[in-house]
Design an enzyme around this catalytic site. Structure first.
Site, PDB file in Angstrom:
ATOM      1  N   THR A 286       0.696  -1.043  -0.019  1.00  0.00           N
ATOM      2  CA  THR A 286       0.005   0.100  -0.077  1.00  0.00           C
ATOM      3  C   THR A 286       0.959   1.244   0.041  1.00  0.00           C
ATOM      4  O   THR A 286       1.920   1.339   0.734  1.00  0.00           O
ATOM      5  CB  THR A 286      -0.901  -0.115   1.281  1.00  0.00           C
ATOM      6  OG1 THR A 286      -1.575  -1.305   1.195  1.00  0.00           O
ATOM      7  CG2 THR A 286      -1.749   1.241   1.272  1.00  0.00           C
TER       8      THR A 286
ATOM      9  N   CYS B  75      27.043   6.519   7.050  1.00  0.00           N
ATOM     10  CA  CYS B  75      26.803   5.065   7.282  1.00  0.00           C
ATOM     11  C   CYS B  75      28.166   4.698   7.924  1.00  0.00           C
ATOM     12  O   CYS B  75      28.117   3.470   8.167  1.00  0.00           O
ATOM     13  CB  CYS B  75      26.474   4.596   6.166  1.00  0.00           C
ATOM     14  SG  CYS B  75      25.377   5.340   5.012  1.00  0.00           S
TER      15      CYS B  75
END
Ligand SMILES: *Cc1c(COP(=O)(O)O)cnc(C)c1O
Length: 399
Positions: free
Chosen positions: A242, A330
């Site tokens: 969705t 990161c």
């Protein structure tokens, strides 16, 4: 100066950006009154459907694509994974070789490494001292087994902008698909997928003042690509789940704002950045600017300071309310220096002493003044206590 009273000076826009008020305002109704599932058939869901359609038009327009070629994802990392794994799996019969660069984001590098474990082969091309890839090297690396060239449009650490159109031409001359991770480029460099010969392009909302966890993959019509997320028939059967309707609406509004006047935006940001660079290089000895002198993002400044550790610089800057980064967000938790700084030829010691300052929309000349006031003092203090600092580079104690 009372640092505690100072609002934070945020110079880490390559890590993420704040959301523009217009973006939040555009999203708000989709959290409340327009909460319908875009796949539902009743009229009530129409608003959600229209919000998603409108965003798809906006994203398409921003990169010169048609809306049908835009597929929403949960960010830049997913778009990179999908582009590379999807092309690899769908074209396996034709070939098993991928060409990329050694300075890609980990979303590309780790995806390529994973594919190597599945039996694909990957060429990681070197870059020059400024972070530029030579299109001739790409040409030489392509074999009759090559199915994809994936090279980022602009680097997140040093800001170097690649000759994307040339890379696209080289790939297409050899009948090879061309993917670009344009996460840092959208809103900073004008993009046209046709003119630049791009078949697949990744983008991410939170790098241009949109919501986190939103992104898109442009897929040129007719490109052979497998799906990554299986399930329902959303995104024309290409990406199940969705839709993140408020996020998608925010992404659409953000990309429209970010690409409206790139030139004027860059002029303002680059003027501040250039003053920052000049000020830092003239106030701090044994410092160098990493990345390309001209072919670089307007907001990026990346330095190496000898004899000091990037982590220590960040801690002291943080104590003064300045948000910056060393290497990439990161990799800052690891002790290995940035793969990008090593790839441009920095020795380990210098790669460890790196600092990235990336400017953005809310930065002011006062922010630049403040960093120029604090940073030389911070580097001086760290060099004072560093065993690596030679006598000539020690500054006299301030007090
Ligand atoms: C931030 C970034 C990504 C990852 O995007 P997310 O939306 O955070 O997953 C990929 N590539 C580059 C160049 C980036 O800067």
């Amino acid at each position: 100066m009372n640092d505690q009273d100072q609002r934070p000076v945020y110079m880490d826009h390559a890590a993420t950006t704040f959301m523009k008020p217009e973006v939040i305002a555009a999203m708000a109704p989709y959290f409340s009154q327009h909460f319908g599932n875009p796949s539902s058939l009743y009229r009530f869901a129409r608003e959600s459907r229209m919000g998603v359609d409108e965003a798809r038009r906006e994203v398409g327009a921003a990169v010169g694509a048609s809306p049908e070629e835009i597929f929403f994802t949960a960010g830049g990392s997913e778009a990179d994974n999908w582009a590379i794994k999807g092309v690899a799996l769908a074209n396996r019969k034709r070939g098993d070789h991928i060409v990329t660069s050694s300075i890609e984001h980990h979303a590309v590098l780790h995806t390529c490494e994973w594919l190597e474990k599945q039996g694909f082969s990957v060429t990681y091309l070197p870059v020059d001292e400024f972070g530029l890839l030579d299109p001739g090297d790409v040409r030489d690396a392509i074999t009759d087994r090559t199915i994809l060239v994936s090279v980022m449009a602009a680097n997140n650490e040093i800001g170097t902008i690649q000759p994307v159109a040339e890379l696209g031409r080289v790939a297409h001359d050899h009948g090879v698909l061309f993917h670009t991770d344009a996460v840092q480029a959208v809103g900073a460099v004008p993009i046209d997928v046709d003119r630049m010969g791009i078949d697949l392009l990744s983008l991410s909302g939170h790098k241009f003042y949109g919501p986190k966890g939103t992104g898109a993959l442009y897929i040129r019509r007719g490109t052979r690509i497998e799906n990554l997320i299986h399930g329902g028939g959303q995104e024309r059967g290409r990406r199940a789940g969705t839709e993140n309707v408020p996020g998608i609406v925010g992404l659409g509004r953000a990309i429209e704002l970010a690409t409206a006047d790139i030139e004027a935006h860059n002029r303002r940001i680059a003027a501040m950045r250039d003053r920052l660079v000049r000020g830092i290089l003239s106030a701090i000895p044994d410092a160098r600017l990493n990345g390309h002198p001209t072919e670089r993002l307007a907001n990026n400044a990346n330095f190496s300071f000898r004899y000091v550790e990037g982590e220590s610089i960040l801690l002291l800057l943080d104590a003064h309310g300045i948000c910056a980064s060393t290497g990439s967000a990161c990799s800052s938790a690891s002790l290995e220096p940035s793969h990008v700084l090593l790839a441009i030829g920095l020795p380990h010691e210098e790669a460890h002493g790196s600092l990235r300052l990336t400017l953005g929309d809310a930065n002011t000349e006062e922010d630049v003044d403040y960093v120029l006031e604090v940073l030389p003092e911070v580097i001086g203090r760290l060099r004072q206590i560093s065993p690596l600092t030679p006598a000539h580079a020690r500054m006299p104690e301030a007090d």
